[in-house]
Design a protein around this motif. Sequence first.
Motif, PDB file in Angstrom:
ATOM      1  N   GLY A 383     -14.916   3.172   0.132  1.00 23.22           N
ATOM      2  CA  GLY A 383     -14.018   2.282   0.865  1.00 23.22           C
ATOM      3  C   GLY A 383     -13.184   1.369  -0.017  1.00 23.22           C
ATOM      4  N   ASN A 384     -13.250   1.502  -1.345  1.00 24.78           N
ATOM      5  CA  ASN A 384     -12.418   0.664  -2.226  1.00 24.78           C
ATOM      6  C   ASN A 384     -10.940   0.858  -1.864  1.00 24.78           C
ATOM      7  OD1 ASN A 384     -10.622   0.773  -4.829  1.00 24.78           O
ATOM      8  ND2 ASN A 384     -12.238  -0.720  -5.235  1.00 24.78           N
ATOM      9  N   ARG A 385     -10.214  -0.273  -1.720  1.00 25.84           N
ATOM     10  CA  ARG A 385      -8.836  -0.213  -1.195  1.00 25.84           C
ATOM     11  C   ARG A 385      -7.913   0.621  -2.082  1.00 25.84           C
ATOM     12  NH1 ARG A 385      -7.418  -4.595   2.160  1.00 25.84           N
ATOM     13  NH2 ARG A 385      -5.264  -3.901   2.030  1.00 25.84           N
ATOM     14  N   THR A 386      -8.032   0.417  -3.407  1.00 25.18           N
ATOM     15  CA  THR A 386      -7.160   1.175  -4.309  1.00 25.18           C
ATOM     16  C   THR A 386      -7.487   2.664  -4.183  1.00 25.18           C
ATOM     17  OG1 THR A 386      -7.307  -0.683  -5.807  1.00 25.18           O
ATOM     18  CG2 THR A 386      -6.375   1.346  -6.698  1.00 25.18           C
ATOM     19  N   LEU A 387      -8.792   2.958  -4.191  1.00 24.35           N
ATOM     20  CA  LEU A 387      -9.197   4.368  -4.093  1.00 24.35           C
ATOM     21  C   LEU A 387      -8.694   4.986  -2.786  1.00 24.35           C
ATOM     22  CD1 LEU A 387     -10.802   6.786  -5.182  1.00 24.35           C
ATOM     23  CD2 LEU A 387     -12.833   5.861  -4.076  1.00 24.35           C
ATOM     24  N   THR A 388      -8.890   4.276  -1.688  1.00 29.41           N
ATOM     25  CA  THR A 388      -8.477   4.877  -0.408  1.00 29.41           C
ATOM     26  C   THR A 388      -6.958   5.049  -0.336  1.00 29.41           C
ATOM     27  OG1 THR A 388      -8.607   2.712   0.653  1.00 29.41           O
ATOM     28  CG2 THR A 388     -10.479   4.183   0.972  1.00 29.41           C
ATOM     29  N   SER A 389      -6.209   4.098  -0.926  1.00 29.77           N
ATOM     30  CA  SER A 389      -4.754   4.291  -0.828  1.00 29.77           C
ATOM     31  C   SER A 389      -4.288   5.450  -1.705  1.00 29.77           C
ATOM     32  CB  SER A 389      -3.978   3.000  -1.087  1.00 29.77           C
ATOM     33  OG  SER A 389      -4.171   2.618  -2.409  1.00 29.77           O
ATOM     34  N   ILE A 390      -4.954   5.652  -2.827  1.00 32.90           N
ATOM     35  CA  ILE A 390      -4.587   6.829  -3.647  1.00 32.90           C
ATOM     36  C   ILE A 390      -4.951   8.101  -2.872  1.00 32.90           C
ATOM     37  CG2 ILE A 390      -5.038   8.102  -5.777  1.00 32.90           C
ATOM     38  CD1 ILE A 390      -5.667   5.428  -7.121  1.00 32.90           C
ATOM     39  N   LEU A 391      -6.149   8.078  -2.287  1.00 26.69           N
ATOM     40  CA  LEU A 391      -6.589   9.274  -1.551  1.00 26.69           C
ATOM     41  C   LEU A 391      -5.657   9.588  -0.387  1.00 26.69           C
ATOM     42  CD1 LEU A 391     -10.476   8.823  -1.537  1.00 26.69           C
ATOM     43  CD2 LEU A 391      -9.113  10.439  -2.870  1.00 26.69           C
ATOM     44  N   GLU A 392      -5.172   8.532   0.279  1.00 24.78           N
ATOM     45  CA  GLU A 392      -4.239   8.764   1.395  1.00 24.78           C
ATOM     46  C   GLU A 392      -3.021   9.554   0.929  1.00 24.78           C
ATOM     47  OE1 GLU A 392      -4.626   8.641   4.350  1.00 24.78           O
ATOM     48  OE2 GLU A 392      -5.648   6.864   5.102  1.00 24.78           O
ATOM     49  N   SER A 393      -2.557   9.236  -0.308  1.00 20.21           N
ATOM     50  CA  SER A 393      -1.337   9.921  -0.731  1.00 20.21           C
ATOM     51  C   SER A 393      -1.599  11.284  -1.371  1.00 20.21           C
ATOM     52  CB  SER A 393      -0.508   9.030  -1.660  1.00 20.21           C
ATOM     53  OG  SER A 393      -1.317   8.538  -2.678  1.00 20.21           O
ATOM     54  N   ILE A 394      -2.813  11.523  -1.812  1.00 19.51           N
ATOM     55  CA  ILE A 394      -3.011  12.840  -2.457  1.00 19.51           C
ATOM     56  C   ILE A 394      -3.762  13.843  -1.589  1.00 19.51           C
ATOM     57  CG2 ILE A 394      -2.989  11.866  -4.796  1.00 19.51           C
ATOM     58  CD1 ILE A 394      -6.053  12.350  -4.878  1.00 19.51           C
ATOM     59  N   ARG A 395      -4.377  13.378  -0.499  1.00 21.12           N
ATOM     60  CA  ARG A 395      -5.284  14.281   0.229  1.00 21.12           C
ATOM     61  C   ARG A 395      -4.599  15.561   0.723  1.00 21.12           C
ATOM     62  NH1 ARG A 395      -7.443  12.168   5.856  1.00 21.12           N
ATOM     63  NH2 ARG A 395      -7.785  10.083   5.063  1.00 21.12           N
ATOM     64  N   VAL A 396      -3.312  15.457   1.074  1.00 20.42           N
ATOM     65  CA  VAL A 396      -2.646  16.657   1.600  1.00 20.42           C
ATOM     66  C   VAL A 396      -2.587  17.780   0.573  1.00 20.42           C
ATOM     67  CG1 VAL A 396      -1.246  15.449   3.289  1.00 20.42           C
ATOM     68  CG2 VAL A 396      -0.327  15.844   1.004  1.00 20.42           C
ATOM     69  N   TYR A 397      -2.697  17.410  -0.696  1.00 21.15           N
ATOM     70  CA  TYR A 397      -2.567  18.437  -1.744  1.00 21.15           C
ATOM     71  C   TYR A 397      -3.893  19.066  -2.139  1.00 21.15           C
ATOM     72  CZ  TYR A 397       1.744  15.826  -2.093  1.00 21.15           C
ATOM     73  OH  TYR A 397       2.908  15.206  -1.801  1.00 21.15           O
ATOM     74  N   LEU A 398      -4.982  18.546  -1.601  1.00 16.73           N
ATOM     75  CA  LEU A 398      -6.291  19.020  -2.053  1.00 16.73           C
ATOM     76  C   LEU A 398      -6.853  20.134  -1.184  1.00 16.73           C
ATOM     77  CD1 LEU A 398      -8.030  15.562  -2.705  1.00 16.73           C
ATOM     78  CD2 LEU A 398      -6.678  16.933  -4.303  1.00 16.73           C
ATOM     79  N   ASP A 399      -7.299  21.197  -1.831  1.00 22.92           N
ATOM     80  CA  ASP A 399      -8.048  22.234  -1.115  1.00 22.92           C
ATOM     81  C   ASP A 399      -9.545  21.999  -1.285  1.00 22.92           C
ATOM     82  OD1 ASP A 399      -5.839  23.530  -0.211  1.00 22.92           O
ATOM     83  OD2 ASP A 399      -5.801  25.015  -1.830  1.00 22.92           O
ATOM     84  N   ARG A 400      -9.860  21.250  -2.350  1.00 22.45           N
ATOM     85  CA  ARG A 400     -11.274  20.949  -2.606  1.00 22.45           C
ATOM     86  C   ARG A 400     -11.394  19.502  -3.061  1.00 22.45           C
ATOM     87  NH1 ARG A 400     -12.933  23.835  -7.122  1.00 22.45           N
ATOM     88  NH2 ARG A 400     -10.877  24.652  -7.609  1.00 22.45           N
ATOM     89  N   LEU A 401     -12.512  18.893  -2.727  1.00 16.15           N
ATOM     90  CA  LEU A 401     -12.716  17.491  -3.119  1.00 16.15           C
ATOM     91  C   LEU A 401     -12.696  17.336  -4.631  1.00 16.15           C
ATOM     92  CD1 LEU A 401     -15.663  16.789  -0.657  1.00 16.15           C
ATOM     93  CD2 LEU A 401     -13.312  16.023  -0.391  1.00 16.15           C
ATOM     94  N   SER A 402     -13.165  18.363  -5.319  1.00 16.76           N
ATOM     95  CA  SER A 402     -13.256  18.273  -6.780  1.00 16.76           C
ATOM     96  C   SER A 402     -11.895  18.329  -7.463  1.00 16.76           C
ATOM     97  CB  SER A 402     -14.144  19.394  -7.310  1.00 16.76           C
ATOM     98  OG  SER A 402     -13.639  20.625  -6.860  1.00 16.76           O
ATOM     99  N   GLN A 403     -10.835  18.596  -6.699  1.00 20.47           N
ATOM    100  CA  GLN A 403      -9.505  18.621  -7.315  1.00 20.47           C
ATOM    101  C   GLN A 403      -8.915  17.217  -7.441  1.00 20.47           C
ATOM    102  OE1 GLN A 403      -7.731  21.337  -4.536  1.00 20.47           O
ATOM    103  NE2 GLN A 403      -7.916  23.087  -5.922  1.00 20.47           N
ATOM    104  N   ALA A 404      -9.564  16.233  -6.860  1.00 20.61           N
ATOM    105  CA  ALA A 404      -8.993  14.880  -6.830  1.00 20.61           C
ATOM    106  C   ALA A 404      -8.959  14.150  -8.186  1.00 20.61           C
ATOM    107  CB  ALA A 404      -9.735  14.030  -5.806  1.00 20.61           C
ATOM    108  N   PRO A 405      -9.995  14.271  -9.045  1.00 27.40           N
ATOM    109  CA  PRO A 405     -10.023  13.421 -10.254  1.00 27.40           C
ATOM    110  C   PRO A 405      -8.761  13.413 -11.115  1.00 27.40           C
ATOM    111  CG  PRO A 405     -12.114  14.513  -9.982  1.00 27.40           C
ATOM    112  CD  PRO A 405     -11.215  15.069  -8.932  1.00 27.40           C
ATOM    113  N   PRO A 406      -8.150  14.573 -11.456  1.00 28.29           N
ATOM    114  CA  PRO A 406      -6.956  14.467 -12.315  1.00 28.29           C
ATOM    115  C   PRO A 406      -5.828  13.678 -11.670  1.00 28.29           C
ATOM    116  CG  PRO A 406      -7.382  16.769 -11.691  1.00 28.29           C
ATOM    117  CD  PRO A 406      -8.523  15.972 -11.202  1.00 28.29           C
ATOM    118  N   TYR A 407      -5.697  13.775 -10.338  1.00 25.08           N
ATOM    119  CA  TYR A 407      -4.648  13.002  -9.655  1.00 25.08           C
ATOM    120  C   TYR A 407      -4.951  11.509  -9.745  1.00 25.08           C
ATOM    121  CZ  TYR A 407      -2.988  17.324  -7.554  1.00 25.08           C
ATOM    122  OH  TYR A 407      -2.494  18.572  -7.365  1.00 25.08           O
TER     123      TYR A 407
END
Length: 517
Positions: A383-407
């Motif tokens: 629930g960290n605000r910075t983390l959630t706002s980044i996730l909001e903008s990148i989630r559409v590009y992810l097919d897997r959760l593990s693809q998130a770290p480089p973004y």
Amino acid sequence: MEIRTRFAPSPSGFLHVGGARTALFNYLYAKSNGGKFILRIEDTDQDRSTENSFQIILESMKWLGMNWDEGPEVGGEFGPYKQSQRLDIYKKFTDILLEKKLAYRCFCTTDELEAKKKQSEAMGIPYIYDGLHAGMTDNEIQEKLNKGESYTVRFKVPHKTIIVQDVIQGKVKFETKLIGDFIIVKSDGFPSYNYAVVIDDFLMKISHVIRGVGHLSNTPRQILIGEALDFPIPTFAHVSEIVGTDGKKLSKRAGATSVLAFRDLGYSEECFVNYMALLGWTSEDGVEYLPNSRTSEIFDIERCSKSPSTFDVFKKMKEEEKESVNLTSLTTEELADYLNPKSKLNWLSNKYIRDMDIDVLSERILNFILDSKDIPDEIKQKGNRTLTSILESIRVYLDRLSQAPPYISEFFNNTISIEDDTAREIASRENASVVMKTFFMQIKENQPVSDEDYKKLMDNTGTISGEKGKNLFMPIRVLTTGKAHGLELPILFPLLGKEKLILRMNRIAEELKLSLS
Ligand code: GLU
């Protein structure tokens, strides 16, 4: 009648997708009918059963949320739920069968049986046990027992026709004379699979036996035992085979990996369950994306198909790879290279990630970013605000959760520099500086927000500089990231925003001794 289903794995390896799909269909059928789902461990093969495998099976079931109503750890009215702890129960039934002369002791040695098998083979006929010891007198038997001779117990197969009325496969006819008297108790005193399964299904009040089609040929044996012991016969549903992208039965090489590998690859449990439900079953309206456990409300075994279903998660292997690659022994990173990017699993997974509650998503992502040194520790919290706002903008590009770290890490990367000679060489190519300058001006003079806006500015850069393809985006990549490879630029740019992007371009230009304006 209460619907009671069971999943009965043998703990001799990990839980692969074939087994997990069988478990799921049993689970879903019980849940969609308000029934009970039982987990029973069939560990009567002493040589192959291991504690480790048992633990992996439990872990896999828990990950997939297939919580059992009765079984190991939770107990239940009809336990114990491990066959190795039920030997005295089987013995009681064996005594009844021996008493009624529906079964008999067979003193044939392994060598004798092997010799008979070889003889049949040489004659080109299928081996059927000849019933040699079926007619021994009580005295003859006692004599052998006194001598301490080891024996198995065989079921005396009556010759008849058995018709299995299978919910999925339809009516299937078997002639029992082709079966031969089969072993129900092995010489180590443990029951055989075909025997224990019938007793347990009866005592555990199993109403529906749902399992892989490979077990259809065992069904007449099990019906014969059930009839001999006057048990009611459960309803059978044998689910179709799963094949790989090569159309062949799923093998270790083609994808029969542990289901936990999919967790480690970054697929969510809900998504993987949804995907597995579609391996042989279709919803009435044909809808495939079924979030919020909808499958456990609408699943019906009658809607399962007889034809094989395709597990399309891995790419079709090249001939030479088939020999050398075993997907079950690869690390998660290595396995990721064999994923089919266009699989139905990826399509579903992207939908699940897009729709997931943002706090749940941030919690799930944590497992994949905790070890990353490029991501600040203070954002590694649910629930960290910075983390959630980044996730909001990148989630559409992810097919897997593990693809998130480089973004995510790219977002915090403020100290970029030219990474290597390849990047430097790209920047020195003919016309590269024109491309870089033009792109810089495009960004400076506009107010891009979305990935579409950034794409448009890249297109404009192409038109103005007269470059396209690699000659266009490679210099832009180097100017904005310092690298020759990396994330999709139109995804990265909105994440960074105009200000950060300009800072980055100035930094790289300085290093390249390039004047941007
Ligand atoms: N132990 C058997 C297996 O793992 C169970 C088969 C059945 O469901 O009857 O294949």
